[in-house]
Design a protein around this motif. Sequence first.
Motif, PDB file in Angstrom:
ATOM      1  N   SER A   3       0.868  -1.126   0.058  1.00  0.00           N
ATOM      2  CA  SER A   3       0.175   0.018   0.143  1.00  0.00           C
ATOM      3  C   SER A   3       0.783   1.248  -0.084  1.00  0.00           C
ATOM      4  O   SER A   3       0.574   2.229  -0.683  1.00  0.00           O
ATOM      5  N   GLU A   4       1.955   1.317   0.751  1.00  0.00           N
ATOM      6  CA  GLU A   4       2.872   2.434   0.549  1.00  0.00           C
ATOM      7  C   GLU A   4       3.455   2.765  -0.706  1.00  0.00           C
ATOM      8  O   GLU A   4       4.357   3.738  -0.751  1.00  0.00           O
ATOM      9  N   LEU A   5       3.586   1.872  -1.558  1.00  0.00           N
ATOM     10  CA  LEU A   5       4.281   1.970  -2.958  1.00  0.00           C
ATOM     11  C   LEU A   5       2.983   2.433  -3.877  1.00  0.00           C
ATOM     12  O   LEU A   5       3.337   2.848  -5.052  1.00  0.00           O
ATOM     13  N   ALA A   6       1.866   2.499  -3.643  1.00  0.00           N
ATOM     14  CA  ALA A   6       0.587   2.898  -4.311  1.00  0.00           C
ATOM     15  C   ALA A   6       1.120   4.404  -4.858  1.00  0.00           C
ATOM     16  O   ALA A   6       0.665   4.689  -6.321  1.00  0.00           O
ATOM     17  N   ILE A  27      -0.573  10.229   1.720  1.00  0.00           N
ATOM     18  CA  ILE A  27      -0.646  10.459   3.341  1.00  0.00           C
ATOM     19  C   ILE A  27      -1.892  11.208   3.659  1.00  0.00           C
ATOM     20  O   ILE A  27      -2.540  10.618   4.690  1.00  0.00           O
ATOM     21  N   ILE A  28      -2.485  12.213   2.976  1.00  0.00           N
ATOM     22  CA  ILE A  28      -3.515  12.857   3.385  1.00  0.00           C
ATOM     23  C   ILE A  28      -4.860  12.076   3.470  1.00  0.00           C
ATOM     24  O   ILE A  28      -6.115  12.173   3.667  1.00  0.00           O
ATOM     25  N   GLY A  29      -4.732  11.149   2.138  1.00  0.00           N
ATOM     26  CA  GLY A  29      -6.030  10.650   1.486  1.00  0.00           C
ATOM     27  C   GLY A  29      -7.104  11.084   0.702  1.00  0.00           C
ATOM     28  O   GLY A  29      -8.062  10.603   0.579  1.00  0.00           O
ATOM     29  N   ARG A  30      -6.347  11.979  -0.225  1.00  0.00           N
ATOM     30  CA  ARG A  30      -7.458  12.581  -1.101  1.00  0.00           C
ATOM     31  C   ARG A  30      -6.416  13.236  -1.879  1.00  0.00           C
ATOM     32  O   ARG A  30      -5.346  13.256  -1.856  1.00  0.00           O
ATOM     33  N   THR A  31      -6.962  13.670  -3.214  1.00  0.00           N
ATOM     34  CA  THR A  31      -6.422  14.396  -4.335  1.00  0.00           C
ATOM     35  C   THR A  31      -6.739  15.796  -4.385  1.00  0.00           C
ATOM     36  O   THR A  31      -6.075  16.651  -4.820  1.00  0.00           O
ATOM     37  N   VAL A  32      -8.031  16.123  -3.888  1.00  0.00           N
ATOM     38  CA  VAL A  32      -8.429  17.512  -4.265  1.00  0.00           C
ATOM     39  C   VAL A  32      -7.644  18.401  -3.217  1.00  0.00           C
ATOM     40  O   VAL A  32      -7.540  18.231  -2.169  1.00  0.00           O
ATOM     41  N   GLY A  33      -7.299  19.510  -4.080  1.00  0.00           N
ATOM     42  CA  GLY A  33      -6.206  20.481  -3.332  1.00  0.00           C
ATOM     43  C   GLY A  33      -5.162  20.129  -3.042  1.00  0.00           C
ATOM     44  O   GLY A  33      -4.392  21.075  -2.248  1.00  0.00           O
ATOM     45  N   ILE A  34      -4.481  19.317  -3.591  1.00  0.00           N
ATOM     46  CA  ILE A  34      -3.062  18.799  -3.443  1.00  0.00           C
ATOM     47  C   ILE A  34      -2.651  18.986  -4.664  1.00  0.00           C
ATOM     48  O   ILE A  34      -2.593  17.989  -5.639  1.00  0.00           O
ATOM     49  N   PRO A  94      -0.233  17.259   9.333  1.00  0.00           N
ATOM     50  CA  PRO A  94      -0.626  16.034   9.031  1.00  0.00           C
ATOM     51  C   PRO A  94       0.473  15.099   8.562  1.00  0.00           C
ATOM     52  O   PRO A  94       0.375  13.911   9.029  1.00  0.00           O
ATOM     53  N   VAL A  95       1.307  15.450   7.898  1.00  0.00           N
ATOM     54  CA  VAL A  95       2.622  14.804   7.579  1.00  0.00           C
ATOM     55  C   VAL A  95       3.307  14.269   8.879  1.00  0.00           C
ATOM     56  O   VAL A  95       3.804  12.932   9.008  1.00  0.00           O
ATOM     57  N   GLN A  96       3.473  15.039   9.623  1.00  0.00           N
ATOM     58  CA  GLN A  96       4.091  14.736  11.064  1.00  0.00           C
ATOM     59  C   GLN A  96       3.117  13.759  11.766  1.00  0.00           C
ATOM     60  O   GLN A  96       3.879  12.494  12.296  1.00  0.00           O
ATOM     61  N   GLU A  97       1.943  13.676  11.785  1.00  0.00           N
ATOM     62  CA  GLU A  97       1.320  12.856  12.417  1.00  0.00           C
ATOM     63  C   GLU A  97       1.291  11.563  11.843  1.00  0.00           C
ATOM     64  O   GLU A  97       1.435  10.326  12.255  1.00  0.00           O
ATOM     65  N   TRP A  98       1.228  11.539  10.453  1.00  0.00           N
ATOM     66  CA  TRP A  98       1.542  10.330   9.580  1.00  0.00           C
ATOM     67  C   TRP A  98       2.961   9.469  10.164  1.00  0.00           C
ATOM     68  O   TRP A  98       2.960   8.389  10.246  1.00  0.00           O
ATOM     69  N   VAL A  99       3.865  10.253  10.106  1.00  0.00           N
ATOM     70  CA  VAL A  99       5.255   9.858  10.358  1.00  0.00           C
ATOM     71  C   VAL A  99       5.015   9.043  11.807  1.00  0.00           C
ATOM     72  O   VAL A  99       5.726   8.065  12.025  1.00  0.00           O
ATOM     73  N   MET A 100       4.279   9.661  12.708  1.00  0.00           N
ATOM     74  CA  MET A 100       4.276   9.092  14.252  1.00  0.00           C
ATOM     75  C   MET A 100       3.266   7.948  14.220  1.00  0.00           C
ATOM     76  O   MET A 100       3.373   7.569  15.410  1.00  0.00           O
TER      77      MET A 100
END
Length: 339
Positions: free
Chosen positions: A163-166, A189-196, A228-234
């Motif tokens: 999944s991490e290689l998606a 990481i965020i789980g969406r595409t809109v706004g990124i 959000p990225v920091q939360e993902w890392v942890m």
Amino acid sequence: MKQIIASLALLFGVGFAAAGSDLQEAVDLWLSGDDAESLPILSKLAKSGDTDARLLLAQIEVTDKGPSPYRLSLSKQQARDLFRQVDETSPFATSWLTVEAQSGDPLAAALLRARSADPDPEVIVQLAALGEHQATDHPSRIVSLYGTPEDRQMLANSPHLLSELAPYVAYLSDMPEPRGDGLAALRHIIGRTVGIDADDAETLGMAGLLALGFGFGDASPANRWYKPVQEWVMTAPETRPIANLCNAQCGSQAPACGMAMMALAGGYFEVIRIDSPLEKLIPQEVFLDSKRAQLMTLRRAALARSETNNPPGLNEIAAYSQCAADLVQQERQTYRKLK
């Protein structure tokens, strides 16, 4: 079922080596971070004909993301004698994977094929069927890079894709865009595409950090994607070694340490590669919680960009996290003793 197997492994001995055996002792020592004791035991077992020891030793040789001071202290001849089958009549030493593959072992043959630079979708399926999911990382990246559009589409829809290689497959399948690899990682990481997208400076800045790691992009806590990225890392399973290391060493400063370690590892696409060398013996869940995984994370950070003789300065690292800088300084000292 995977969690049950991991729990049983923790209760009754890591992996599937016989409890109390020399192989189990070597596995336990290696997971504790002790190369000086574990690797010679594995080498002795490999030379005596132990197939599992041979496969594990061969995988450790090429997948260890944080070579220990002990390993780096070995001469080329000592390293060859430790990790490979040595023929006194030849200047070359043969990988135990090759030895076992030539003897007909299907797992050895699959692991050997997985190292190829040619796209091989079939070996991904084969490794997954053999339970070596983490070993599909390299062939999945090769298929994404050099495979046909049909290969990439099939991989993207495959139940065997990690999944991490998606985001890696998505990045190489979609139309090119500025810092597209980092944008794909951020979307995952965020789980969406809109706004990124690349039209926003903050988004492009975080994409640069995720794509290339330390010294690139925008690592400012003011960036709206930082938290959000920091939360993902942890919290993410694949970055558990970072979270375990930073939580154990940095207290309330652990999240900042996590971001620093992720960046020093080289960003998203590198930090997800701290994996079990051989899931047959060391289930991924067990490996991620081991001292070895934490050491790989720390050593990866301490040795970051050492190949260019221009490693990140401690003051630069401290700008991310003072605790991370202190940990890196301590670890670098262990390597300086080799000089």
